[in-house]
Design a protein around this motif. Structure first.
Motif, PDB file in Angstrom:
ATOM      1  N   GLU A  66     -40.195  17.196 -13.068  1.00 17.18           N
ATOM      2  CA  GLU A  66     -40.843  18.340 -13.708  1.00 17.18           C
ATOM      3  C   GLU A  66     -42.195  18.580 -13.043  1.00 17.18           C
ATOM      4  O   GLU A  66     -42.861  17.634 -12.631  1.00 17.18           O
ATOM      5  CB  GLU A  66     -41.078  18.061 -15.199  1.00 17.18           C
ATOM      6  N   SER A  67     -42.626  19.834 -12.984  1.00 18.83           N
ATOM      7  CA  SER A  67     -43.950  20.122 -12.436  1.00 18.83           C
ATOM      8  C   SER A  67     -45.015  20.126 -13.530  1.00 18.83           C
ATOM      9  O   SER A  67     -46.185  19.891 -13.268  1.00 18.83           O
ATOM     10  CB  SER A  67     -43.954  21.455 -11.691  1.00 18.83           C
ATOM     11  N   ILE A  68     -44.583  20.401 -14.757  1.00 20.38           N
ATOM     12  CA  ILE A  68     -45.445  20.272 -15.931  1.00 20.38           C
ATOM     13  C   ILE A  68     -44.596  19.661 -17.042  1.00 20.38           C
ATOM     14  O   ILE A  68     -43.366  19.785 -17.020  1.00 20.38           O
ATOM     15  CB  ILE A  68     -46.042  21.626 -16.393  1.00 20.38           C
ATOM     16  N   PRO A  69     -45.225  18.999 -18.005  1.00 24.21           N
ATOM     17  CA  PRO A  69     -44.439  18.423 -19.100  1.00 24.21           C
ATOM     18  C   PRO A  69     -43.649  19.500 -19.842  1.00 24.21           C
ATOM     19  O   PRO A  69     -44.159  20.593 -20.114  1.00 24.21           O
ATOM     20  CB  PRO A  69     -45.508  17.801 -20.006  1.00 24.21           C
ATOM     21  N   ALA A  70     -42.394  19.213 -20.128  1.00 21.55           N
ATOM     22  CA  ALA A  70     -41.516  20.153 -20.809  1.00 21.55           C
ATOM     23  C   ALA A  70     -41.248  19.678 -22.231  1.00 21.55           C
ATOM     24  O   ALA A  70     -41.067  18.481 -22.469  1.00 21.55           O
ATOM     25  CB  ALA A  70     -40.202  20.294 -20.043  1.00 21.55           C
ATOM     26  N   LYS A  71     -41.221  20.623 -23.157  1.00 22.71           N
ATOM     27  CA  LYS A  71     -40.986  20.290 -24.555  1.00 22.71           C
ATOM     28  C   LYS A  71     -39.510  19.991 -24.801  1.00 22.71           C
ATOM     29  O   LYS A  71     -38.626  20.694 -24.315  1.00 22.71           O
ATOM     30  CB  LYS A  71     -41.438  21.438 -25.464  1.00 22.71           C
ATOM     31  N   LEU A  72     -39.275  18.956 -25.575  1.00 23.07           N
ATOM     32  CA  LEU A  72     -37.930  18.584 -25.985  1.00 23.07           C
ATOM     33  C   LEU A  72     -37.336  19.708 -26.839  1.00 23.07           C
ATOM     34  O   LEU A  72     -38.015  20.259 -27.698  1.00 23.07           O
ATOM     35  CB  LEU A  72     -37.993  17.292 -26.806  1.00 23.07           C
ATOM     36  N   THR A  73     -36.075  20.018 -26.570  1.00 22.47           N
ATOM     37  CA  THR A  73     -35.384  21.028 -27.360  1.00 22.47           C
ATOM     38  C   THR A  73     -34.127  20.434 -27.974  1.00 22.47           C
ATOM     39  O   THR A  73     -33.610  19.408 -27.508  1.00 22.47           O
ATOM     40  CB  THR A  73     -34.977  22.249 -26.498  1.00 22.47           C
ATOM     41  N   ARG A  74     -33.617  21.098 -28.975  1.00 19.87           N
ATOM     42  CA  ARG A  74     -32.366  20.684 -29.607  1.00 19.87           C
ATOM     43  C   ARG A  74     -31.249  20.717 -28.562  1.00 19.87           C
ATOM     44  O   ARG A  74     -30.400  19.840 -28.509  1.00 19.87           O
ATOM     45  CB  ARG A  74     -32.066  21.623 -30.782  1.00 19.87           C
ATOM     46  N   GLU A  75     -31.261  21.711 -27.678  1.00 17.37           N
ATOM     47  CA  GLU A  75     -30.247  21.811 -26.625  1.00 17.37           C
ATOM     48  C   GLU A  75     -30.289  20.594 -25.702  1.00 17.37           C
ATOM     49  O   GLU A  75     -29.238  20.066 -25.314  1.00 17.37           O
ATOM     50  CB  GLU A  75     -30.453  23.089 -25.809  1.00 17.37           C
ATOM     51  N   ASN A  76     -31.506  20.124 -25.348  1.00 18.26           N
ATOM     52  CA  ASN A  76     -31.624  18.916 -24.518  1.00 18.26           C
ATOM     53  C   ASN A  76     -30.916  17.748 -25.183  1.00 18.26           C
ATOM     54  O   ASN A  76     -30.150  17.018 -24.548  1.00 18.26           O
ATOM     55  CB  ASN A  76     -33.075  18.512 -24.303  1.00 18.26           C
ATOM     56  N   VAL A  77     -31.185  17.576 -26.469  1.00 23.02           N
ATOM     57  CA  VAL A  77     -30.629  16.445 -27.225  1.00 23.02           C
ATOM     58  C   VAL A  77     -29.111  16.561 -27.320  1.00 23.02           C
ATOM     59  O   VAL A  77     -28.386  15.596 -27.088  1.00 23.02           O
ATOM     60  CB  VAL A  77     -31.280  16.363 -28.627  1.00 23.02           C
ATOM     61  N   GLU A  78     -28.630  17.753 -27.653  1.00 23.97           N
ATOM     62  CA  GLU A  78     -27.194  17.941 -27.853  1.00 23.97           C
ATOM     63  C   GLU A  78     -26.395  17.865 -26.564  1.00 23.97           C
ATOM     64  O   GLU A  78     -25.227  17.520 -26.577  1.00 23.97           O
ATOM     65  CB  GLU A  78     -26.946  19.272 -28.560  1.00 23.97           C
ATOM     66  N   SER A  79     -27.024  18.179 -25.435  1.00 27.66           N
ATOM     67  CA  SER A  79     -26.273  18.201 -24.180  1.00 27.66           C
ATOM     68  C   SER A  79     -26.392  16.914 -23.363  1.00 27.66           C
ATOM     69  O   SER A  79     -25.713  16.775 -22.354  1.00 27.66           O
ATOM     70  CB  SER A  79     -26.713  19.392 -23.324  1.00 27.66           C
ATOM     71  N   ALA A  80     -27.223  15.984 -23.791  1.00 26.96           N
ATOM     72  CA  ALA A  80     -27.416  14.748 -23.023  1.00 26.96           C
ATOM     73  C   ALA A  80     -26.274  13.757 -23.242  1.00 26.96           C
ATOM     74  O   ALA A  80     -25.786  13.592 -24.361  1.00 26.96           O
ATOM     75  CB  ALA A  80     -28.738  14.093 -23.410  1.00 26.96           C
ATOM     76  N   GLN A  81     -25.890  13.110 -22.168  1.00 26.12           N
ATOM     77  CA  GLN A  81     -24.902  12.030 -22.277  1.00 26.12           C
ATOM     78  C   GLN A  81     -25.539  10.828 -22.958  1.00 26.12           C
ATOM     79  O   GLN A  81     -24.902  10.151 -23.749  1.00 26.12           O
ATOM     80  CB  GLN A  81     -24.396  11.628 -20.889  1.00 26.12           C
ATOM     81  N   GLN A  82     -26.788  10.565 -22.619  1.00 22.07           N
ATOM     82  CA  GLN A  82     -27.501   9.430 -23.193  1.00 22.07           C
ATOM     83  C   GLN A  82     -28.970   9.805 -23.346  1.00 22.07           C
ATOM     84  O   GLN A  82     -29.522  10.540 -22.525  1.00 22.07           O
ATOM     85  CB  GLN A  82     -27.374   8.195 -22.311  1.00 22.07           C
ATOM     86  N   ILE A  83     -29.588   9.287 -24.422  1.00 15.76           N
ATOM     87  CA  ILE A  83     -30.993   9.554 -24.686  1.00 15.76           C
ATOM     88  C   ILE A  83     -31.741   8.232 -24.735  1.00 15.76           C
ATOM     89  O   ILE A  83     -31.351   7.317 -25.456  1.00 15.76           O
ATOM     90  CB  ILE A  83     -31.184  10.296 -26.024  1.00 15.76           C
ATOM     91  N   ILE A  84     -32.802   8.162 -23.941  1.00 15.24           N
ATOM     92  CA  ILE A  84     -33.698   7.004 -23.945  1.00 15.24           C
ATOM     93  C   ILE A  84     -35.050   7.526 -24.410  1.00 15.24           C
ATOM     94  O   ILE A  84     -35.590   8.471 -23.829  1.00 15.24           O
ATOM     95  CB  ILE A  84     -33.860   6.388 -22.537  1.00 15.24           C
ATOM     96  N   SER A  85     -35.601   6.915 -25.451  1.00 13.39           N
ATOM     97  CA  SER A  85     -36.862   7.401 -25.992  1.00 13.39           C
ATOM     98  C   SER A  85     -37.929   6.310 -25.968  1.00 13.39           C
ATOM     99  O   SER A  85     -37.675   5.165 -26.312  1.00 13.39           O
ATOM    100  CB  SER A  85     -36.664   7.891 -27.433  1.00 13.39           C
ATOM    101  N   PHE A  86     -39.124   6.727 -25.555  1.00 13.31           N
ATOM    102  CA  PHE A  86     -40.288   5.847 -25.539  1.00 13.31           C
ATOM    103  C   PHE A  86     -41.149   6.056 -26.785  1.00 13.31           C
ATOM    104  O   PHE A  86     -42.226   5.484 -26.902  1.00 13.31           O
ATOM    105  CB  PHE A  86     -41.138   6.127 -24.289  1.00 13.31           C
TER     106      PHE A  86
END
Length: 130
Positions: A66-86
């Motif tokens: 990313e060139s700038i931080p991007a906000k998490l969206t519901r679409e990101n969450v729903e379309s991810a195969q796996q989610i790793i959260s810090f």
């Protein structure tokens, strides 16, 4: 797991840990010939990437996804195969499936190399399971 090729890394500011994880994951995925790619998102993104993270990635021969931080969206969450959260995900972004939590990674602002090494160690274990 779904066949979606996206691995989602999330940190609060979307400016350091998730950026480092996504860049190193993409390197490892290329090396292992995995048809997966990582993206980085923030629950409350900063206005710019962490200078320490950017400089550290450059020293490692990598660039941010990313060139700038991007906000998490519901679409990101729903379309991810796996989610790793810090960080803790806000309730509206918690998927029905489990989120892998990597809450014990040291702050990038204190020591890039220590944070990077902890992330890369976990990434190698993750890649080995994919």
């Amino acid at each position: 797991m779904s066949q979606n090729p996206v691995i989602l890394f999330v940190c609060e500011h979307g400016a350091a840990k998730s950026i480092i994880a996504a860049a190193h994951f993409n390197r490892l995925a290329r090396e292992e010939n995995l048809s997966l790619r990582a993206i980085a998102r923030g629950t409350h993104p900063d206005a710019e990437l962490s200078p320490k993270a950017v400089a550290g990635l450059q020293e490692d021969g990598l660039t941010s996804t990313e060139s700038i931080p991007a906000k998490l969206t519901r679409e990101n969450v729903e379309s991810a195969q796996q989610i790793i959260s810090f960080c803790d995900l806000p309730e509206e972004y918690r998927p029905k499936s489990d989120v892998e939590q990597w809450m014990d990674i040291p702050p990038v602002s204190e020591d890039y190399q220590k944070a990077r090494d902890a992330i890369v160690t976990r990434l190698q274990k993750l890649v080995d399971t994919l």
